[in-house]
Design a protein around this motif. Structure first.
Motif, PDB file in Angstrom:
ATOM      1  N   GLY A  25       9.358  15.540  -1.440  1.00 53.32           N
ATOM      2  CA  GLY A  25       7.670  16.265  -1.378  1.00 53.32           C
ATOM      3  C   GLY A  25       6.867  14.988  -1.712  1.00 53.32           C
ATOM      4  O   GLY A  25       5.632  15.179  -2.500  1.00 53.32           O
ATOM      5  N   LYS A  26       7.199  13.626  -2.761  1.00 50.37           N
ATOM      6  CA  LYS A  26       5.930  12.661  -2.646  1.00 50.37           C
ATOM      7  C   LYS A  26       5.870  12.416  -1.462  1.00 50.37           C
ATOM      8  O   LYS A  26       6.455  12.302  -0.978  1.00 50.37           O
ATOM      9  N   ALA A  27       4.657  11.517  -2.030  1.00 52.38           N
ATOM     10  CA  ALA A  27       3.920  11.084  -1.573  1.00 52.38           C
ATOM     11  C   ALA A  27       4.701   8.997  -1.091  1.00 52.38           C
ATOM     12  O   ALA A  27       4.592   8.379  -1.146  1.00 52.38           O
ATOM     13  N   ALA A  32      -2.876   8.637  -0.397  1.00 57.67           N
ATOM     14  CA  ALA A  32      -3.236  10.097  -0.274  1.00 57.67           C
ATOM     15  C   ALA A  32      -4.267  10.345   0.234  1.00 57.67           C
ATOM     16  O   ALA A  32      -5.285   9.478   0.522  1.00 57.67           O
ATOM     17  N   LYS A  55       0.235  12.589   1.246  1.00 59.82           N
ATOM     18  CA  LYS A  55      -0.269  14.049   0.793  1.00 59.82           C
ATOM     19  C   LYS A  55      -1.509  13.709   1.041  1.00 59.82           C
ATOM     20  O   LYS A  55      -2.544  13.129   1.558  1.00 59.82           O
ATOM     21  N   ALA A  71      -5.728  17.745  -6.591  1.00 53.70           N
ATOM     22  CA  ALA A  71      -5.009  17.315  -5.611  1.00 53.70           C
ATOM     23  C   ALA A  71      -4.595  16.026  -5.933  1.00 53.70           C
ATOM     24  O   ALA A  71      -3.124  15.489  -6.152  1.00 53.70           O
ATOM     25  N   GLY A  75      -1.314  14.138  -7.378  1.00 51.95           N
ATOM     26  CA  GLY A  75      -0.819  13.562  -6.516  1.00 51.95           C
ATOM     27  C   GLY A  75      -0.856  11.808  -7.350  1.00 51.95           C
ATOM     28  O   GLY A  75       0.999  11.864  -7.172  1.00 51.95           O
ATOM     29  N   LEU A  79       3.544  12.755  -7.423  1.00 48.03           N
ATOM     30  CA  LEU A  79       3.737  12.744  -6.602  1.00 48.03           C
ATOM     31  C   LEU A  79       3.627  10.884  -5.553  1.00 48.03           C
ATOM     32  O   LEU A  79       3.846  11.515  -4.341  1.00 48.03           O
ATOM     33  N   VAL A  81       1.458   8.830  -5.524  1.00 51.42           N
ATOM     34  CA  VAL A  81       0.684   8.150  -4.537  1.00 51.42           C
ATOM     35  C   VAL A  81      -0.351   7.147  -5.888  1.00 51.42           C
ATOM     36  O   VAL A  81      -0.877   7.542  -6.842  1.00 51.42           O
TER      37      VAL A  81
END
Length: 164
Positions: A25-27, A32, A55, A71, A75, A79, A81
């Motif tokens: 689920g990570k970038a 992003a 993302k 978001a 991110g 995540l 970003v």
């Protein structure tokens, strides 16, 4: 509901050869993208990215809304970003009609008064893009934690041009 049978059948075919599982689920490319919901935009392919690399947040006009900022904060902090692209596009409906015109069109289509609905129309796309980039760059939970750029996507050529 039979209205979705074609899509459910397509999903079953997709699932038969599904090979996109196992992602965290990570970038993975640290990217992003905030862009428009327009179906002419393929956010991953336009940047040479693949599933799991970025993302993507889409909305009418590719605007940096409070939801987009939410978001992006997630991110950046959770995540992976590191770079954020804000990408509206040419020939966008949000930049080619006034708020009043859209309200009339939607109201006529819906058969009810739509004068209360907001659509976030953009009167100057490049100025709005610069303002949206500043919103991200100056957000206290993003700031210098990510590099932010503003780009305009040309739906007729596929090219990006940087404006912020």
């Amino acid at each position: 509901m039979h209205e979705f049978d074609d899509l459910m059948e397509a999903n079953r075919a997709f699932a038969e050869s599904f090979d996109l599982g196992g992602f965290d689920g990570k970038a993975h490319a640290g990217i992003a993208i905030v862009t428009c919901m327009d179906s002419r935009i393929d956010p991953l392919r336009m940047l040479g990215l693949e599933h799991g690399d970025a993302k993507i947040f889409r909305n009418p006009g590719g605007r940096v809304t409070p939801q987009a900022l939410e978001a992006l904060v997630l991110g950046v902090h959770l995540l992976g970003v590191e770079r954020i692209l804000v990408v509206p596009h040419t020939r966008c409906a949000m930049a080619s009609a006034s708020e009043a015109e859209l309200r009339v069109k939607v109201g006529a289509s819906a058969g009810v008064d739509a004068s209360w609905q907001s659509f976030g129309v953009v009167t100057d796309q490049l100025e709005q893009l610069r303002e949206d980039v500043v919103k991200v760059r100056t957000h206290p939970l993003i700031g210098d934690r990510a590099t932010v750029g503003g780009f305009l996507y040309d739906v007729d050529t596929g090219l990006l041009s940087q404006h912020a």
